[in-house]
Design a protein around this motif. Structure first.
Motif, PDB file in Angstrom:
ATOM      1  N   SER A   1      13.291 -20.638  15.369  1.00  0.00           N
ATOM      2  CA  SER A   1      14.285 -20.600  16.436  1.00  0.00           C
ATOM      3  C   SER A   1      13.597 -20.709  17.796  1.00  0.00           C
ATOM      4  N   GLY A   2      14.269 -21.362  18.730  1.00  0.00           N
ATOM      5  CA  GLY A   2      13.734 -21.454  20.094  1.00  0.00           C
ATOM      6  C   GLY A   2      13.829 -20.144  20.840  1.00  0.00           C
ATOM      7  N   ASP A   3      14.555 -19.167  20.313  1.00  0.00           N
ATOM      8  CA  ASP A   3      14.670 -17.847  20.924  1.00  0.00           C
ATOM      9  C   ASP A   3      13.770 -16.860  20.194  1.00  0.00           C
ATOM     10  N   ALA A   4      13.291 -15.878  20.942  1.00  0.00           N
ATOM     11  CA  ALA A   4      12.623 -14.749  20.305  1.00  0.00           C
ATOM     12  C   ALA A   4      13.690 -13.873  19.671  1.00  0.00           C
ATOM     13  N   ILE A   5      13.528 -13.546  18.412  1.00  0.00           N
ATOM     14  CA  ILE A   5      14.493 -12.707  17.700  1.00  0.00           C
ATOM     15  C   ILE A   5      13.779 -11.430  17.312  1.00  0.00           C
ATOM     16  N   ILE A   6      14.297 -10.333  17.799  1.00  0.00           N
ATOM     17  CA  ILE A   6      13.704  -9.022  17.546  1.00  0.00           C
ATOM     18  C   ILE A   6      14.809  -8.122  17.016  1.00  0.00           C
ATOM     19  N   VAL A   7      14.554  -7.490  15.890  1.00  0.00           N
ATOM     20  CA  VAL A   7      15.540  -6.590  15.285  1.00  0.00           C
ATOM     21  C   VAL A   7      14.855  -5.269  15.000  1.00  0.00           C
ATOM     22  N   THR A   8      15.514  -4.171  15.351  1.00  0.00           N
ATOM     23  CA  THR A   8      14.981  -2.838  15.059  1.00  0.00           C
ATOM     24  C   THR A   8      16.010  -2.046  14.286  1.00  0.00           C
ATOM     25  N   ASP A   9      15.557  -0.983  13.645  1.00  0.00           N
ATOM     26  CA  ASP A   9      16.501  -0.071  13.015  1.00  0.00           C
ATOM     27  C   ASP A   9      16.958   0.958  14.038  1.00  0.00           C
TER      28      ASP A   9
END
Length: 817
Positions: free
Chosen positions: A336-344
Motif C-alpha cells: 500500500s502507498g500508505d503506512a498502515i499501523i494497527v495496535t491492540d
C-alpha cells in the motif's frame, strides 16, 4: 370378466392361419387386457403397447399357412425390433418373454373356443398347425432374448466407457473430444458425431469427430431452425435419410461430405435442453434400431457428465480466483502507498507495513511497545517534541477519531518527514476500546502516493465487490471486521449487519459451532487451512444445507503474531449434489445388475429344459437339430454370464463373495478339475507338479472355479501343442498354486488393471473370450474370501504365471504377493 366371442368366417370352421387373420382385432384386445398386468406395460399408451403387434400376427398367419403350402419361411426382423423397443422403455427380459407367452395363450384359447362352436376338423392337420405356431413362438422368444441381451451388454459397456472418458479430466474440451470418440467407436455404420451446446437461444458446434470443420468455422443456428434446432425445440429425437439433400439440414459440411443417414437427440438435464448430439453415415441410409437405442443411452449419460464437467471447470476457475484474492489481499497491505499501523487496546503494535517502515526509517523488528513514540521522535508541525497525549495513536486508543492530522517524524538518520493521516479507534460491541488503526502518507510525495493509494484501493474494492467468492476478516474475538457482498449473500445477512458481530451471532446453531474451532485453530497455530469442505445451513436459502470450500489464513503483525484471520469461501453445493446423484446412479446400476442376473435364471432354465427336451424327442426333424443345439449352447453361455454377474454383485455390494470352507486336499481337487478340462481339450497337455502337505480348510466349489478359470485362460492364450504347468508349493502355514503358460506376454500397461471388472485381454488367442470380462475379478474375490492373495507376472522368456497364495485356515496369515 366378459369374453369376446370370435366370429367364424364365411366358410364355417377356419384354419388356424385364417382364424389369426380374421380375428386379429379380438386377439389384440384379449392380449392387451392380459398384458396390462405387467408393471411397465401400465405406463405405456395404447398405441405404443399394441401398434407393433399386427405385423407379427400377419407374419404368424403366413408362417402357419406354410403347413398347407409346404413353404418354410421365418418371422424376419420383428422379434428383434420388438425386443429393442421394449428395452428402450424399461422392460426387463422376463417381461419381454412374458408378452410372447400371453400372445400364444390368447391365440390358442380363442381358437379352441372357435373349434368348440364350429365342430372338429382334421386332427392331424390341426396338430401340425398348433405345432407350427409353437415353433414360431419359440423362434420369436429366442431371437428376442438374443437381441435384448446383446443390446443390453453393448449399452452397459458403452456407458462404462463414457464414464471412464470423464475420469481424470476437468477440461471441458478434452472431455468432449474423448466422449465423441467413444460414441464413434461404439456405434456401427457411424463416421461422424457432432455435439452442439446451447447458449441462450443459439446452438453452437462445440466438438466433433468426423466434422471438425463445423467447430473450426463456428457453425451455429437458433433453436427451432434446421435439423438440430428442431430437435432442441421439440425435445425429441429426429432422423432423416439423404441428409445431404434434405432442406432441413443447414450444415454445409454435412452436404459436402455426402451424408446419408443423420440421427440426432437432445441433451436434457434437469428438465432443460443443454444441447443436441447427432451422428451421421455416408454409407447407410438409416441406422439400426439397436444403434439408435445405444446412441440415446450414451447421450443421456453424457448429459449428466457434461454438467459435472462444467461444474468442475467453474470450480477450478473459482479456486484460481480464490488464490489470486489471497495474494492480492496480502499485497494490498504490504504494498500500500500508505503506512498502515494497527495496535491492540494496550497500544501494542500488531501491523506495521513496509510503507510504515520507510516513513519511520526503522524495521518492524525494531519496533517495541509502548515506548515506540520516543523511538521514532514524533514532532509537531513546529518541530517540537509531541506530547504522548497529543499523538494520533493515543487519541484513537482513547476513543477519538482523528482525521486529516499532520505530524512530523524524526528518523534515526536525522531526516524529518511530514505525515498526513488518520487514526481511528476499533471498538467492541459494548463500546470499549479494542485497539486503533493509523493510516498515514508521506506529504512530501503526496501526489505520487495519493495516486498509488487510489489505484490500490480501487483494486481492493474491485476485488471485494466482484470476486465470485466470499471474503472476510475476523479478529481474535471472532468478530467480522471486513466482509464482501458475496459472503453476505451466502449468509443471508446484510453486509452492514455482519460487521462487528461474532460468527455465532451471524451463523447461529451448528453452522457457527462448526466454524469457530477452525478459526481458533488458525489463530493458535498460525498455520493456514486450505480448501476445507464444510456443510452449513444459512438463512440465505431457507435453512437448507450448502457445501462450501473454505480456506482460512492468518494475518500477522510486525512481531509475527496473528492479529486477524482471513477467510475465503466458495459455494460447491451444486458439485456435491451432482456427485451424490452419480454415486446413487452407480450403486443403483450395480444393484440392478444383481437383481436382473438373479431373475434371469428362471426363464433361462425354462429355455434349457425345453431345448433339452426337444433334443431327446424321437420325432425331432433333423433340420431342427442345429437350431436346438444353438439354443442350448447360447443358454448355457448366458447361464455362465449370469453367474459371473451375480458373483460380481456379491463382490461389490455384498461384502465379498461368500465361501463355505471344509477340510480338503488341494492336490486332489486340482487333479479332479484338470481331468474335466482334459476331456474338453483333447491334445493339450496339463502338467501338475508338487510335493508336500496340501490339506487345508477351503471351499471346494469356489476353488474349483478359481482353478478352472485360470487353467482355461492359460489354454486360451497359449499356442496349441504347448503345455500348461501347475505347480503346488507347501509353505508351512500357506499353500501356493502357480498356473503357467507359454503364450505371448501380457502388455505391461494392462497388468495393473488386469483384476478389475469388465476387463478383457487383447492378446491374440485361438479361442477369443466371449464373456463379460469378470473372470479374473471373480477369481481374485474368491481368493480374498479365503484370506489369500492373487498376483501375476508375465514375460516373453517365462510366459505368464498366475500365483494363488492360500492360508490353510481362514484366520491364518495372508502373505502379500
Amino acid at each position: 370378466m366378459a369374453t369376446h366371442e370370435p366370429v367364424a368366417g364365411t366358410g364355417g370352421r377356419l384354419r388356424l392361419c385364417d382364424f389369426i387373420r380374421e380375428q386379429r382385432a379380438l386377439i389384440l384386445e384379449e392380449w392387451e387386457r392380459a398384458a396390462r398386468v405387467l408393471p411397465e406395460a401400465r405406463r405405456l399408451s395404447q398405441p405404443r403397447l399394441v401398434n407393433d403387434l399386427p405385423p407379427l400376427l400377419e407374419q404368424l398367419a403366413d408362417r402357419v399357412e406354410d403347413v398347407h403350402t409346404g413353404n418354410q419361411g421365418s418371422l424376419e426382423e420383428w422379434p428383434e425390433i420388438h425386443a429393442l423397443q421394449r428395452l428402450d422403455v424399461g422392460f426387463d427380459l422376463e417381461q419381454v418373454t412374458h408378452e410372447y407367452a400371453l400372445l400364444r395363450t390368447c391365440i390358442l384359447r380363442l381358437y379352441g373356443q372357435h373349434l368348440g362352436r364350429e365342430g372338429g376338423r382334421d386332427t392331424e392337420t390341426l396338430l401340425r398347425e398348433v405345432e407350427r405356431l409353437n415353433q414360431l413362438f419359440d423362434e420369436a422368444v429366442g431371437t428376442a432374448v438374443a437381441r435384448y441381451s446383446r443390446a443390453r451388454e453393448r449399452t452397459l459397456v458403452a456407458l462404462d466407457r463414457i464414464s471412464e472418458a470423464a475420469l481424470g479430466t476437468e477440461d471441458l474440451d478434452t472431455f468432449l473430444e474423448r466422449l465423441l470418440r467413444v460414441v464413434l467407436e461404439t456405434t456401427e455404420a457411424v463416421d461422424s458425431v457432432t455435439l452442439l451446446l446451447r447458449e441462450g437461444e443459439v446452438l453452437r458446434a462445440r466438438a466433433s469427430v468426423g466434422l471438425e470443420q463445423e467447430v473450426a468455422t463456428g457453425f451455429q443456428l437458433r433453436v427451432g431452425e434446421g435439423f438440430s434446432g428442431k430437435i432442441a425445440a421439440e425435445r425429441r429425437p429426429l432422423e432423416v435419410r439423404s441428409a445431404a439433400a434434405d432442406p432441413l439440414v443447414r450444415s454445409e459440411a454435412l452436404r459436402r461430405r455426402g451424408t446419408r443417414a443423420l440421427y440426432g437427440v437432445p441433451l436434457i438435464t434437469g428438465g432443460e435442453v443443454v444441447g443436441v448430439a447427432h451422428m451421421g453415415s455416408i454409407t447407410a441410409f438409416e441406422f439400426s434400431n439397436e444403434d439408435k437405442l445405444l446412441f440415446r443411452a450414451m447421450v443421456s449419460r453424457a448429459s449428466a457428465l457434461l454438467v459435472q464437467t462444467r461444474l468442475a471447470s467453474r470450480e477450478r476457475e473459482a479456486r484460481e480466483a480464490m488464490r489470486t484474492g489471497e495474494e492480492l489481499l496480502r499485497l494490498v497491505i504490504e504494498q500500500s502507498g500508505d503506512a498502515i499501523i494497527v495496535t491492540d487496546e494496550r497500544g501494542v503494535l500488531r501491523i506495521f507495513n513496509v510503507e510504515a517502515e520507510r516513513q519511520h526509517g526503522v524495521s518492524r523488528q525494531q519496533v517495541a511497545a509502548p515506548e515506540w513514540t520516543a523511538t521514532y521522535g514524533l514532532l509537531d508541525l513546529e518541530g517540537r517534541p509531541l506530547a504522548l497525549e497529543a499523538t494520533p495513536l493515543y487519541r484513537a486508543l482513547h476513543g477519538e477519531t482523528v482525521t486529516e492530522a499532520r505530524w512530523k517524524v524524526r528518523r534515526p538518520d536525522g531526516s524529518v518527514r511530514i505525515l498526513n493521516g488518520t487514526a481511528s479507534p476499533v471498538l467492541r460491541p459494548d463500546g470499549t476500546p479494542a485497539g486503533a488503526v493509523i493510516s498515514a502518507r508521506d506529504e512530501t510525495e503526496r501526489l505520487l502516493r495519493e495516486s498509488e493509494r487510489s489505484e490500490t484501493l480501487a483494486l481492493l474494492d474491485s476485488l471485494l465487490s466482484t470476486a465470485p467468492i466470499g471474503l472476510a476478516f475476523v479478529d481474535r474475538a471472532l468478530r467480522y471486521v471486513r466482509v464482501n457482498r458475496m459472503l453476505a449473500d451466502m449468509n443471508g445477512t446484510p453486509m452492514e449487519a455482519m460487521l462487528g458481530r461474532s460468527v455465532r451471532e451471524v451463523l447461529p446453531g451448528e453452522a457457527g459451532a462448526s466454524l469457530e474451532p477452525l478459526l481458533r485453530q488458525v489463530f493458535e497455530t498460525g498455520e493456514p487451512l486450505r480448501e476445507r469442505e464444510v456443510a452449513i445451513a444459512t438463512a440465505a436459502d431457507e435453512g437448507r444445507v450448502h457445501h462450501y470450500l473454505l480456506s482460512i489464513y492468518p494475518v500477522r503483525d510486525a512481531r509475527d503474531v496473528v492479529r486477524w484471520v482471513g477467510t475465503v469461501v466458495v459455494d460447491i453445493t451444486e458439485r456435491q449434489r451432482t456427485e451424490e446423484e452419480l454415486r446413487r446412479a452407480a450403486e443403483f446400476r450395480e444393484r440392478f445388475l444383481g437383481i436382473v442376473s438373479h431373475d434371469l435364471r428362471n426363464p433361462l432354465n425354462a429355455i434349457l429344459l425345453s431345448a433339452n427336451a426337444l433334443m431327446r424327442a424321437d420325432d425331432l426333424p433333423p433340420r431342427h437339430l442345429k437350431p436346438v443345439r444353438r439354443i442350448i449352447t447360447s443358454a448355457e453361455r448366458m447361464g455362465r454370464m449370469i453367474g459371473e454377474l451375480l458373483d460380481f454383485t456379491r463382490g461389490r455390494l455384498g461384502g465379498g463373495i461368500p465361501v463355505s470352507p471344509q477340510h480338503l486336499n488341494l492336490r486332489h481337487l486340482v487333479r479332479h478339475v484338470l481331468e474335466e478340462l482334459e476331456a474338453g481339450h483333447p491334445g493339450r497337455e496339463l502338467r501338475l507338479e508338487g510335493s508336500g502337505r496340501f490339506e487345508g480348510e477351503w471351499d471346494p466349489d469356489r476353488l474349483s472355479q478359481v482353478i478352472g478359470n485360470l487353467v482355461k485362460n492359460a489354454l486360451d492364450y497359449s499356442p496349441e501343442g504347448t503345455p500348461v504347468r501347475l505347480l503346488l508349493h507347501d509353505e508351512g502355514e500357506s499353500v501356493v498354486l502357480e498356473v503357467n503358460n507359454a503364450g505371448p506376454p501380457i502388455p505391461a500397461e494392462l497388468l495393473p488393471t488386469i483384476f478389475e471388472p469388465f476387463r478383457r485381454l487383447t492378446r491374440d488367442s485361438p479361442h477369443p473370450a466371449s464373456g463379460l470380462g469378470l473372470g479374473l475379478y471373480i477369481v481374485e474375490q474368491i481368493v480374498r474370501g479365503h484370506g489369500g492373495t492373487l498376483s501375476v507376472r508375465s514375460t516373453a522368456e517365462e510366459g505368464t504365471t498366475f500365483t494363488v497364495r492360500l492360508p490353510r485356515t481362514r484366520g491364518g496369515p495372508s502373505p502379500s504377493p
